[in-house]
Design an enzyme around this catalytic site. Structure first.
Site, mmCIF file in Angstrom:
data_model
loop_
_atom_site.group_PDB
_atom_site.id
_atom_site.type_symbol
_atom_site.label_atom_id
_atom_site.label_comp_id
_atom_site.label_asym_id
_atom_site.label_seq_id
_atom_site.Cartn_x
_atom_site.Cartn_y
_atom_site.Cartn_z
ATOM 1 N N HIS A 12 6.198 3.672 -4.708
ATOM 2 C CA HIS A 12 6.653 3.580 -6.111
ATOM 3 C C HIS A 12 6.002 4.654 -6.996
ATOM 4 O O HIS A 12 5.772 4.431 -8.182
ATOM 5 C CB HIS A 12 6.397 2.167 -6.655
ATOM 6 C CG HIS A 12 4.958 1.741 -6.613
ATOM 7 N ND1 HIS A 12 4.568 0.455 -6.295
ATOM 8 C CD2 HIS A 12 3.802 2.413 -6.852
ATOM 9 C CE1 HIS A 12 3.255 0.377 -6.352
ATOM 10 N NE2 HIS A 12 2.769 1.546 -6.695
ATOM 11 N N HIS A 59 -0.128 -2.296 -12.522
ATOM 12 C CA HIS A 59 -1.119 -1.205 -12.614
ATOM 13 C C HIS A 59 -1.843 -1.195 -13.951
ATOM 14 O O HIS A 59 -2.091 -0.145 -14.531
ATOM 15 C CB HIS A 59 -0.436 0.140 -12.407
ATOM 16 C CG HIS A 59 0.157 0.347 -11.050
ATOM 17 N ND1 HIS A 59 1.319 -0.261 -10.648
ATOM 18 C CD2 HIS A 59 -0.250 1.104 -9.998
ATOM 19 C CE1 HIS A 59 1.604 0.118 -9.403
ATOM 20 N NE2 HIS A 59 0.665 0.945 -8.992
ATOM 21 N N HIS A 193 -2.669 6.374 0.252
ATOM 22 C CA HIS A 193 -2.975 7.278 -0.859
ATOM 23 C C HIS A 193 -4.264 6.865 -1.555
ATOM 24 O O HIS A 193 -4.623 5.688 -1.585
ATOM 25 C CB HIS A 193 -1.835 7.416 -1.870
ATOM 26 C CG HIS A 193 -1.378 6.199 -2.629
ATOM 27 N ND1 HIS A 193 -0.900 5.058 -2.033
ATOM 28 C CD2 HIS A 193 -1.275 5.966 -3.971
ATOM 29 C CE1 HIS A 193 -0.514 4.191 -2.951
ATOM 30 N NE2 HIS A 193 -0.749 4.709 -4.159
ATOM 31 N N GLU A 240 -2.081 -0.964 -1.339
ATOM 32 C CA GLU A 240 -0.785 -1.527 -1.761
ATOM 33 C C GLU A 240 0.063 -1.964 -0.571
ATOM 34 O O GLU A 240 1.057 -2.673 -0.752
ATOM 35 C CB GLU A 240 -0.011 -0.490 -2.599
ATOM 36 C CG GLU A 240 -0.615 -0.257 -3.972
ATOM 37 C CD GLU A 240 0.049 0.874 -4.753
ATOM 38 O OE1 GLU A 240 -0.221 0.980 -5.958
ATOM 39 O OE2 GLU A 240 0.831 1.658 -4.174
#
Ligand code: DHB
Ligand code: FE
Length: 283
Positions: A12, A59, A193, A240
């Site tokens: 995303h 977030h 990431h 995530e």
């Protein structure tokens, strides 16, 4: 009877929104990623879902560090996208499905998941980017949503085992739902990431492939690592993958992979897209 059609899993990365707004989908940087969405759109056109249960992480938009539920389920009639945005306009609201939300919440609490219920909830790029990728020209989203937010941001995070169990409890709820909806499960975020710190830019192709290879046939393999080990393998934000693991649980025991795309990097992220189809979906 409601049908669980399958799962759509995607990164995303907010920069995707900027690329959409600037119309850069076919430039050399973006093409290998956006091409991976074509089979997803074809599959969605075939399957015609009308509800999406979305496992994602907030977030810092709806929950900040002062109040951080481990698991939060939206039960609102609608959800505004109020992301700070990296270019994507924040105009398109998401319609909710309060009756299904409450049914899922009832089941989760009965199954001893002490979830936070949210009768108001803002959603961020973890919802809007996957939707823009799936239905790029839609004036309004074609599905109503049940958002399920998992804390992947502030430690302590839930274990992968617990996230899979959460998804399995959602599967139980969906299987017992009396409506006739065509249900899509979405898991957003990942894959590897790390956005900051000494390992900023860290990507782990080997671990990502292990995750993608295990997702449909052996989701239990993804629960063998502790959160700390997942952070080591996938990066601080790569954790995530917990959203993907929960979403996989909500598909039930049997599902098969029908599409995968993996491209390094998009922004700082190993960008991945997958579609898994259940046996109850039309072939
Ligand atoms: C990036 C990735 C994310 O998952 C996110 O939430 C924000 C930024 C990135 O790679 O830029
Ligand atoms: Fe993220």
């Amino acid at each position: 009877m409601a049908q669980i059609l399958g799962g759509y899993f995607t990164s995303h990365v907010p920069a995707i929104g900027g690329a959409i707004v600037r119309g850069e989908q076919t430039t050399p940087y973006w093409k290998p990623f956006f091409n991976g969405l074509v089979p997803v759109r074809e599959w969605l056109t075939e399957q015609q879902p009308d509800v999406a249960v979305v496992f994602y992480n907030d977030h810092g938009l709806n929950f900040f560090l002062d109040k951080m539920p481990t698991f939060a389920v939206g039960s609102a009639p609608g959800y505004l996208n109020a992301d700070e945005g990296w270019g994507l306009p924040v105009y398109k609201p998401f319609a909710g499905h309060p009756a299904l939300s409450w049914h899922i919440i009832e089941t989760l609490v009965a199954e001893e998941f002490d979830v936070t219920t949210c009768q108001e909830m803002l959603v961020d790029h973890a919802m809007s980017i996957p939707f823009e990728l799936s239905w790029p020209d839609a004036e309004a989203w074609p599905v109503r949503v049940v958002p399920i937010a998992i804390n992947t941001v502030q430690h302590p995070l839930p274990s992968a085992r617990r996230c899979l169990a959460l998804g399995q409890a959602v599967f139980k709820a969906l299987s017992a739902w009396g409506g006739d909806e065509r249900i899509l499960v979405i898991g957003t975020g990942g894959l590897s990431h790390q956005l900051d710190g000494a390992r900023a830019g860290f990507i782990n192709k080997t671990y990502d492939h292990f995750c993608m290879d295990s997702l449909a046939p052996h989701p239990d393999a993804l629960t063998q690592n502790s959160v700390r080990e997942i952070v080591e393998q996938a990066g601080t934000q790569g954790v995530e993958i917990l959203n993907w693991i929960a979403a996989r649980g909500a598909l039930g025991p049997s599902t098969r992979e029908i599409h995968r795309n993996y491209h390094i990097p998009i922004s700082n992220t190993a960008a991945a897209t997958m579609v898994l189809q259940t046996s109850s979906a039309p072939a």
